[in-house]
Design a protein around this motif. Sequence first.
Motif, PDB file in Angstrom:
ATOM      1  N   THR A 126      31.982  41.246  45.192  1.00  0.00           N
ATOM      2  CA  THR A 126      30.677  40.794  45.664  1.00  0.00           C
ATOM      3  C   THR A 126      29.656  41.892  45.415  1.00  0.00           C
ATOM      4  O   THR A 126      29.842  43.028  45.843  1.00  0.00           O
ATOM      5  CB  THR A 126      30.711  40.455  47.166  1.00  0.00           C
ATOM      6  OG1 THR A 126      31.717  39.459  47.401  1.00  0.00           O
ATOM      7  CG2 THR A 126      29.364  39.925  47.628  1.00  0.00           C
ATOM      8  N   VAL A 127      28.602  41.548  44.692  1.00  0.00           N
ATOM      9  CA  VAL A 127      27.552  42.502  44.363  1.00  0.00           C
ATOM     10  C   VAL A 127      26.278  42.071  45.077  1.00  0.00           C
ATOM     11  O   VAL A 127      25.752  40.989  44.835  1.00  0.00           O
ATOM     12  CB  VAL A 127      27.311  42.574  42.847  1.00  0.00           C
ATOM     13  CG1 VAL A 127      26.278  43.652  42.528  1.00  0.00           C
ATOM     14  CG2 VAL A 127      28.619  42.848  42.111  1.00  0.00           C
ATOM     15  N   SER A 128      25.793  42.924  45.963  1.00  0.00           N
ATOM     16  CA  SER A 128      24.584  42.607  46.724  1.00  0.00           C
ATOM     17  C   SER A 128      23.351  43.138  46.004  1.00  0.00           C
ATOM     18  O   SER A 128      23.404  44.158  45.318  1.00  0.00           O
ATOM     19  CB  SER A 128      24.677  43.195  48.121  1.00  0.00           C
ATOM     20  OG  SER A 128      24.739  44.610  48.052  1.00  0.00           O
ATOM     21  N   GLN A 184      38.329  39.484  45.165  1.00  0.00           N
ATOM     22  CA  GLN A 184      36.913  39.154  45.312  1.00  0.00           C
ATOM     23  C   GLN A 184      36.035  40.359  44.993  1.00  0.00           C
ATOM     24  O   GLN A 184      36.262  41.452  45.510  1.00  0.00           O
ATOM     25  CB  GLN A 184      36.626  38.684  46.745  1.00  0.00           C
ATOM     26  CG  GLN A 184      35.159  38.390  47.033  1.00  0.00           C
ATOM     27  CD  GLN A 184      34.661  37.147  46.325  1.00  0.00           C
ATOM     28  OE1 GLN A 184      35.313  36.103  46.339  1.00  0.00           O
ATOM     29  NE2 GLN A 184      33.484  37.235  45.711  1.00  0.00           N
ATOM     30  N   LEU A 204      32.913  44.915  48.149  1.00  0.00           N
ATOM     31  CA  LEU A 204      31.465  44.713  48.212  1.00  0.00           C
ATOM     32  C   LEU A 204      30.771  45.965  47.689  1.00  0.00           C
ATOM     33  O   LEU A 204      31.092  47.076  48.121  1.00  0.00           O
ATOM     34  CB  LEU A 204      31.048  44.430  49.649  1.00  0.00           C
ATOM     35  CG  LEU A 204      29.554  44.355  49.944  1.00  0.00           C
ATOM     36  CD1 LEU A 204      28.932  43.181  49.210  1.00  0.00           C
ATOM     37  CD2 LEU A 204      29.325  44.252  51.446  1.00  0.00           C
ATOM     38  N   PRO A 233      24.233  41.214  40.659  1.00  0.00           N
ATOM     39  CA  PRO A 233      24.609  40.136  41.591  1.00  0.00           C
ATOM     40  C   PRO A 233      25.311  38.974  40.882  1.00  0.00           C
ATOM     41  O   PRO A 233      26.203  38.346  41.473  1.00  0.00           O
ATOM     42  CB  PRO A 233      23.259  39.711  42.177  1.00  0.00           C
ATOM     43  CG  PRO A 233      22.439  40.956  42.132  1.00  0.00           C
ATOM     44  CD  PRO A 233      22.840  41.634  40.846  1.00  0.00           C
ATOM     45  N   THR A 251      29.161  38.618  40.780  1.00  0.00           N
ATOM     46  CA  THR A 251      29.902  38.203  41.969  1.00  0.00           C
ATOM     47  C   THR A 251      30.823  37.031  41.641  1.00  0.00           C
ATOM     48  O   THR A 251      30.390  36.007  41.116  1.00  0.00           O
ATOM     49  CB  THR A 251      28.932  37.806  43.098  1.00  0.00           C
ATOM     50  OG1 THR A 251      28.195  38.955  43.500  1.00  0.00           O
ATOM     51  CG2 THR A 251      29.695  37.234  44.290  1.00  0.00           C
TER      52      THR A 251
END
Length: 131
Positions: A128-130, A126, A11, A95, A98
Amino acid sequence: QVQLVESGGGLVQAGGSLRLSCAASGRTFSTYAMAMGWFRQAPGMEREFVAKISWSGRSWSGRSTYYADSVKGRFTISRDNAKNTVYLQMNSLKPEDTAVYYCAAPGTKVGGSSADEYEYWGQGTQVTVSS
């Protein structure tokens, strides 16, 4: 049999960086990997091409690396022949990056920019880019 193992996902905030690794083992790498590719798949989406790198002197229009337009200038694919490992350095993450990221080896197939041109796949990692 060929095994590909990805690592390095996680993340990260938008604008950040991650480095993915893909370690290959099994048959002599050079006999099945004229190129190595990275693909990604977001939920509900088709698996899409990200980048590929030549492993045995192969080139595409004189270049040993090739990128999807969506990642060009932000991602860099590289290799370590001695370690039978390919990397994907991902900078300025967004994002929309992701997805589950997969590395692939063509084996007896062409090894182009389509998922069906690759025979061997890793299990995925995985990213995941917030926002």
